[in-house]
Scaffold this motif. Structure first.
Motif, PDB file in Angstrom:
ATOM      1  N   GLY A 108      21.639  42.881  19.944  1.00  0.00           N
ATOM      2  CA  GLY A 108      22.194  43.444  21.182  1.00  0.00           C
ATOM      3  C   GLY A 108      21.149  44.195  21.990  1.00  0.00           C
ATOM      4  O   GLY A 108      21.113  44.100  23.219  1.00  0.00           O
ATOM      5  N   ALA A 109      20.278  44.931  21.302  1.00  0.00           N
ATOM      6  CA  ALA A 109      19.205  45.650  22.005  1.00  0.00           C
ATOM      7  C   ALA A 109      18.248  44.672  22.674  1.00  0.00           C
ATOM      8  O   ALA A 109      17.802  44.899  23.806  1.00  0.00           O
ATOM      9  CB  ALA A 109      18.458  46.555  21.030  1.00  0.00           C
ATOM     10  N   LEU A 110      17.941  43.577  21.991  1.00  0.00           N
ATOM     11  CA  LEU A 110      17.079  42.556  22.600  1.00  0.00           C
ATOM     12  C   LEU A 110      17.769  41.907  23.804  1.00  0.00           C
ATOM     13  O   LEU A 110      17.121  41.604  24.803  1.00  0.00           O
ATOM     14  CB  LEU A 110      16.696  41.498  21.567  1.00  0.00           C
ATOM     15  CG  LEU A 110      15.754  41.966  20.452  1.00  0.00           C
ATOM     16  CD1 LEU A 110      15.588  40.877  19.411  1.00  0.00           C
ATOM     17  CD2 LEU A 110      14.422  42.388  21.029  1.00  0.00           C
ATOM     18  N   ALA A 111      19.089  41.717  23.685  1.00  0.00           N
ATOM     19  CA  ALA A 111      19.832  41.142  24.809  1.00  0.00           C
ATOM     20  C   ALA A 111      19.814  42.080  26.012  1.00  0.00           C
ATOM     21  O   ALA A 111      19.715  41.624  27.156  1.00  0.00           O
ATOM     22  CB  ALA A 111      21.268  40.840  24.387  1.00  0.00           C
ATOM     23  N   VAL A 112      19.885  43.383  25.765  1.00  0.00           N
ATOM     24  CA  VAL A 112      19.803  44.358  26.863  1.00  0.00           C
ATOM     25  C   VAL A 112      18.438  44.276  27.542  1.00  0.00           C
ATOM     26  O   VAL A 112      18.336  44.368  28.769  1.00  0.00           O
ATOM     27  CB  VAL A 112      20.082  45.785  26.346  1.00  0.00           C
ATOM     28  CG1 VAL A 112      19.736  46.827  27.393  1.00  0.00           C
ATOM     29  CG2 VAL A 112      21.528  45.925  25.921  1.00  0.00           C
ATOM     30  N   LEU A 113      17.392  44.067  26.744  1.00  0.00           N
ATOM     31  CA  LEU A 113      16.049  43.943  27.332  1.00  0.00           C
ATOM     32  C   LEU A 113      15.909  42.662  28.146  1.00  0.00           C
ATOM     33  O   LEU A 113      15.202  42.644  29.155  1.00  0.00           O
ATOM     34  CB  LEU A 113      14.995  43.972  26.225  1.00  0.00           C
ATOM     35  CG  LEU A 113      14.834  45.308  25.489  1.00  0.00           C
ATOM     36  CD1 LEU A 113      13.856  45.153  24.341  1.00  0.00           C
ATOM     37  CD2 LEU A 113      14.391  46.393  26.451  1.00  0.00           C
ATOM     38  N   ILE A 114      16.575  41.603  27.708  1.00  0.00           N
ATOM     39  CA  ILE A 114      16.480  40.320  28.415  1.00  0.00           C
ATOM     40  C   ILE A 114      17.253  40.350  29.725  1.00  0.00           C
ATOM     41  O   ILE A 114      16.772  39.867  30.746  1.00  0.00           O
ATOM     42  CB  ILE A 114      16.977  39.170  27.499  1.00  0.00           C
ATOM     43  CG1 ILE A 114      15.971  38.958  26.380  1.00  0.00           C
ATOM     44  CG2 ILE A 114      17.195  37.900  28.285  1.00  0.00           C
ATOM     45  CD1 ILE A 114      16.445  37.989  25.320  1.00  0.00           C
ATOM     46  N   ARG A 115      18.459  40.874  29.702  1.00  0.00           N
ATOM     47  CA  ARG A 115      19.305  40.930  30.905  1.00  0.00           C
ATOM     48  C   ARG A 115      19.808  42.368  31.122  1.00  0.00           C
ATOM     49  O   ARG A 115      20.979  42.674  30.913  1.00  0.00           O
ATOM     50  CB  ARG A 115      20.508  39.998  30.751  1.00  0.00           C
ATOM     51  CG  ARG A 115      20.168  38.538  30.670  1.00  0.00           C
ATOM     52  CD  ARG A 115      19.778  38.002  32.035  1.00  0.00           C
ATOM     53  NE  ARG A 115      19.701  36.555  31.967  1.00  0.00           N
ATOM     54  CZ  ARG A 115      18.690  35.863  32.443  1.00  0.00           C
ATOM     55  NH1 ARG A 115      17.693  36.470  33.023  1.00  0.00           N
ATOM     56  NH2 ARG A 115      18.677  34.560  32.337  1.00  0.00           N
ATOM     57  N   PRO A 116      18.934  43.273  31.573  1.00  0.00           N
ATOM     58  CA  PRO A 116      19.351  44.669  31.741  1.00  0.00           C
ATOM     59  C   PRO A 116      20.369  44.865  32.863  1.00  0.00           C
ATOM     60  O   PRO A 116      21.071  45.882  32.889  1.00  0.00           O
ATOM     61  CB  PRO A 116      18.036  45.397  32.059  1.00  0.00           C
ATOM     62  CG  PRO A 116      17.121  44.356  32.569  1.00  0.00           C
ATOM     63  CD  PRO A 116      17.536  43.061  31.921  1.00  0.00           C
ATOM     64  N   GLU A 117      20.476  43.913  33.760  1.00  0.00           N
ATOM     65  CA  GLU A 117      21.392  44.062  34.888  1.00  0.00           C
ATOM     66  C   GLU A 117      22.852  43.772  34.527  1.00  0.00           C
ATOM     67  O   GLU A 117      23.751  44.003  35.321  1.00  0.00           O
ATOM     68  CB  GLU A 117      20.945  43.174  36.057  1.00  0.00           C
ATOM     69  CG  GLU A 117      20.757  41.716  35.754  1.00  0.00           C
ATOM     70  CD  GLU A 117      19.442  41.386  35.044  1.00  0.00           C
ATOM     71  OE1 GLU A 117      19.461  40.444  34.264  1.00  0.00           O
ATOM     72  OE2 GLU A 117      18.425  42.048  35.245  1.00  0.00           O
TER      73      GLU A 117
END
Length: 185
Positions: A138-147
């Protein structure tokens, strides 16, 4: 842990002689299933959320559940070997045993309860590893699509992760007590 074979007239299950793995062994064996979650969650988000933070399709939830199912399937095949859970032992008794062993550093005298608690503790360690993997994914997903609207999307999974983490906190200490007692004896 007593490694001697039970007497022929004993009512103990045959699987009782199987050793309980250590916390480290369980965590290492859980790593492939955790890797599926760590890699899969950001990949799904990258594929289904566009650069403006909007979902391109409403299949995100279905794919997340499919990913969790795939992780569970991988976990089933790579799971550390252990005896089967003795259903004659109540879950309440096992949880009481885990809690008591954590506080006192001692194990129950009944080998069936000791083994059942060990099997339950292995499941707790697997749960903690998988929760950590999902949080990292989930943290990596936040970094990939922070918007993306992560507060709304991540609130329910975060609460579920906290509940499972709280419930699974007794496994590691029990396995530590179990293996330190078997090395001493």
């Amino acid at each position: 842990m007593d490694q001697s074979a039970p007497a022929p007239d004993s009512r103990a299950p045959a699987d009782e002689r199987t050793t309980i793995p250590t916390s480290r062994q369980v965590a290492v064996r859980t790593a492939p299933a955790a890797a599926v979650a760590v890699i899969g969650i950001p990949m799904i988000v990258w594929l289904l959320v566009n650069a403006t933070g909007e979902m391109t399709t409403w299949w995100l939830l279905v794919l997340i559940f499919a990913l969790l199912g795939l992780s569970a399937l991988v976990l089933h095949f790579v799971q550390a070997p252990r005896p089967r859970f003795d259903k004659r032992i109540s879950t309440r008794e096992v949880i009481r045993t885990l809690s008591y062993a954590r506080r006192s550093g001692t194990l129950p005298t009944d080998p069936r309860v000791r083994t059942a608690a060990g099997v339950f503790a292995c499941g707790d360690v697997e749960t903690l590893v998988m929760i950590a993997a999902c949080l990292i994914g989930g943290a990596l997903a936040v970094l990939i699509r922070p918007e993306f609207a992560w507060v709304e999307a991540g609130l329910f999974p975060a609460v579920i992760a906290l509940i499972f983490t709280f419930k699974a906190r007794l496994g590691c200490p029990y396995l530590k007590v179990l293996h330190s007692a078997s090395q001493a004896g």
